[in-house]
Design an enzyme around this catalytic site. Structure first.
Site, PDB file in Angstrom:
ATOM      1  N   TYR A 196      51.223  37.393  52.093  1.00  0.00           N
ATOM      2  CA  TYR A 196      51.370  38.144  50.848  1.00  0.00           C
ATOM      3  C   TYR A 196      52.565  39.084  50.957  1.00  0.00           C
ATOM      4  O   TYR A 196      52.924  39.540  52.041  1.00  0.00           O
ATOM      5  CB  TYR A 196      50.128  38.992  50.581  1.00  0.00           C
ATOM      6  CG  TYR A 196      48.914  38.248  50.106  1.00  0.00           C
ATOM      7  CD1 TYR A 196      48.687  38.055  48.749  1.00  0.00           C
ATOM      8  CD2 TYR A 196      47.980  37.754  51.014  1.00  0.00           C
ATOM      9  CE1 TYR A 196      47.552  37.389  48.310  1.00  0.00           C
ATOM     10  CE2 TYR A 196      46.843  37.088  50.576  1.00  0.00           C
ATOM     11  CZ  TYR A 196      46.641  36.909  49.223  1.00  0.00           C
ATOM     12  OH  TYR A 196      45.513  36.240  48.793  1.00  0.00           O
ATOM     13  N   ASP A 212      44.027  38.755  42.551  1.00  0.00           N
ATOM     14  CA  ASP A 212      43.534  39.759  41.610  1.00  0.00           C
ATOM     15  C   ASP A 212      44.107  39.566  40.215  1.00  0.00           C
ATOM     16  O   ASP A 212      45.162  38.940  40.029  1.00  0.00           O
ATOM     17  CB  ASP A 212      43.922  41.171  42.089  1.00  0.00           C
ATOM     18  CG  ASP A 212      43.327  41.525  43.431  1.00  0.00           C
ATOM     19  OD1 ASP A 212      42.287  40.936  43.792  1.00  0.00           O
ATOM     20  OD2 ASP A 212      43.898  42.397  44.114  1.00  0.00           O
TER      21      ASP A 212
END
Length: 262
Positions: A112, A54
């Site tokens: 992540y 993102d």
């Protein structure tokens, strides 16, 4: 001339990037890397990444690849590219790989990490890499809620807006781990693949549990097709706390598109 495929592992501070994917008129990781590679090789090279991070999110272990006919030692791409890249984007490793390798479709899983600071903001440099909440969270309640997320589930309630063509929202998470380190909560998740915004909304759901705004059992209910629309979906936490830590490949790497069609 024959071409060879080069795999890069790159790290970046995503604060000043508009995400991974190239966008006309915007500074992106993919676009910046592509310009650097083209300036070295003189070729119209295309770079493929393992994950479309993102806008504002970071990476320590993003993987990407490109093809080139340039007769240069693959290991030298690190030094040559880093001379041309900005300080917030650097190449960690470069190796030659099989032409069958694909950084996205050969990935077995991705890891992540999301960081939530429990202390009051005091270091502007650390604030670039974590979400500053400033109050203590209920770690045990968050761990209780996280158990339901492990395994294969429909994560539609843990995404941002979906494109009309996206129908399959089932994903598999192998590990969801929470720990308290140095005044912050660290959420680490390893999964095969992630939907858009999925990691940040999972972090948001656990954050709501940790601050007492949602019971732990709500996360399991959000995975249930019959119940998820009866509940408010979790908040999406800011991208600054998110970092792609690692992309893992098998030995030898196998293209998931080939595996699914066989």
């Amino acid at each position: 001339m024959s071409t060879k495929r080069i795999r890069l592992v790159v790290a970046y501070d995503g604060t000043d990037f508009c995400g991974w994917a190239a966008q006309p008129g915007h500074r992106t990781v993919q676009g910046t890397l592509t310009e650097a590679v083209r300036s070295v090789s003189g070729e119209e090279t295309e770079i493929w990444g393992a994950s479309r991070t993102d806008s504002g999110a970071h990476a320590q272990g993003q993987v990407c690849h490109f093809d080139t006919a340039l007769p240069m030692d693959p290991a030298k791409w690190v030094r040559v590219l880093n001379r041309r890249l900005p300080r917030d984007l650097q190449v960690q490793r470069s190796v030659r790989v099989s032409p069958a390798f694909h950084s996205r479709f050969c990935a077995e899983d991705r890891t992540y990490r999301y960081r939530i600071a429990e202390r009051q903001p005091g270091d502007p440099f650390l604030s670039r890499f974590r979400f500053d909440y400033g109050r203590q969270l209920d770690l045990e309640a968050m761990r209780e809620a996280a158990v339901a997320l492990v395994g294969e589930h429909d994560f539609r309630a843990f995404t941002e807006e979906l494109a009309p063509h996206v129908e399959n929202t089932r994903r598999t998470l192998h590990e969801v781990r929470l720990s308290r380190v140095g005044g912050e909560i660290r959420l680490q998740i390893r999964g095969t693949a992630f939907l858009r915004g999925m990691m940040r909304r999972i972090a948001g759901g656990l954050f709501e549990v940790g601050r007492g705004h949602r019971p732990p059992e709500d996360l399991a209910r959000l995975l249930d097709l019959a119940e998820r629309d009866l509940l408010a979906w979790p908040v999406v936490l800011p991208a600054c706390g998110l970092c792609l830590m690692r992309v893992r490949y098998g030995r030898p790497p196998r293209d998931s598109r080939t595996v699914l069609s066989s």
